[in-house]
Design a protein around this motif. Sequence first.
Motif: not given
Length: 254
Positions: A64, A88-89, A91, A120-122, A124, A139-141, A143
């Motif tokens: 993350k 942040t999330k 993954s 692939n960090r996300k 929110e 969400d913004q991912s 890569n």
Amino acid sequence: MAFTHIWNKLHLYRKEIVLINLLALLLFAGTTAEAQEKIMTMNKPGYDERPVHYGFYLAVPFTKYNLQHSKAYVDQQNATTPHVDVNTKTSVGFYTGLVLNVRLAQYLDARFVPGVGFYNRKIEFANALQDSGERMDEDQSINSTVIELPFLLKYRAKRRSNLRPYLVAGVKPGIDLGKAKNDAGDNKELRVETFDIALEYGIGLDVFYPYFKFAPELRFSHGLFDQHKPTGEEYSNYIQKLTNHNVSLIFFFE
């Protein structure tokens, strides 16, 4: 009479009975000794005394961004109008690579473990205003395909049978090859830097098998450089700083 009869039979075959008991005792002793020998056998003795050895690894990182909010984010949080929450999330990613291990001292090794990682960090954006005028979570991912070049020191404890715990620490430079992909998109798309150096440390256990050494390792990684690339757009303005953070479960085969 029955007891006397049995006693006479035992006395008649006393030599055979003694011989059978001796054979059983010897067989039991031999089996026990063989089991003890198997337990005490040292797989790959002297392996860690080699000046250089090689291997490969597979890793599953829980990754993350550590996020620091900007002043613009704090100001809109304090306003009476609806505001956006930015978090942040965590993954799951994957990385793999090779191992070059160089022995420096009795309990100390230097390790170069280059590899490639897929992340692939996300982030929110909750209650974000859409073009339609509605508010919803988005969400913004980001890569990333990263070439990683960790340089580590490994401190090994004394070997116990076929087990040896260890500590590891070092630095990990990384170059993101996915820059063009991250920079593509609409005007809300977040952008990140392509280079980072992370501080890494962890703990593991060498397990010696007859033909190879297996080592599960838990490693923590903290990025030292700010990855946020300001664009002046709304989402970017809510962020002051982004740094990479990983907790990885790594499996070494050497």
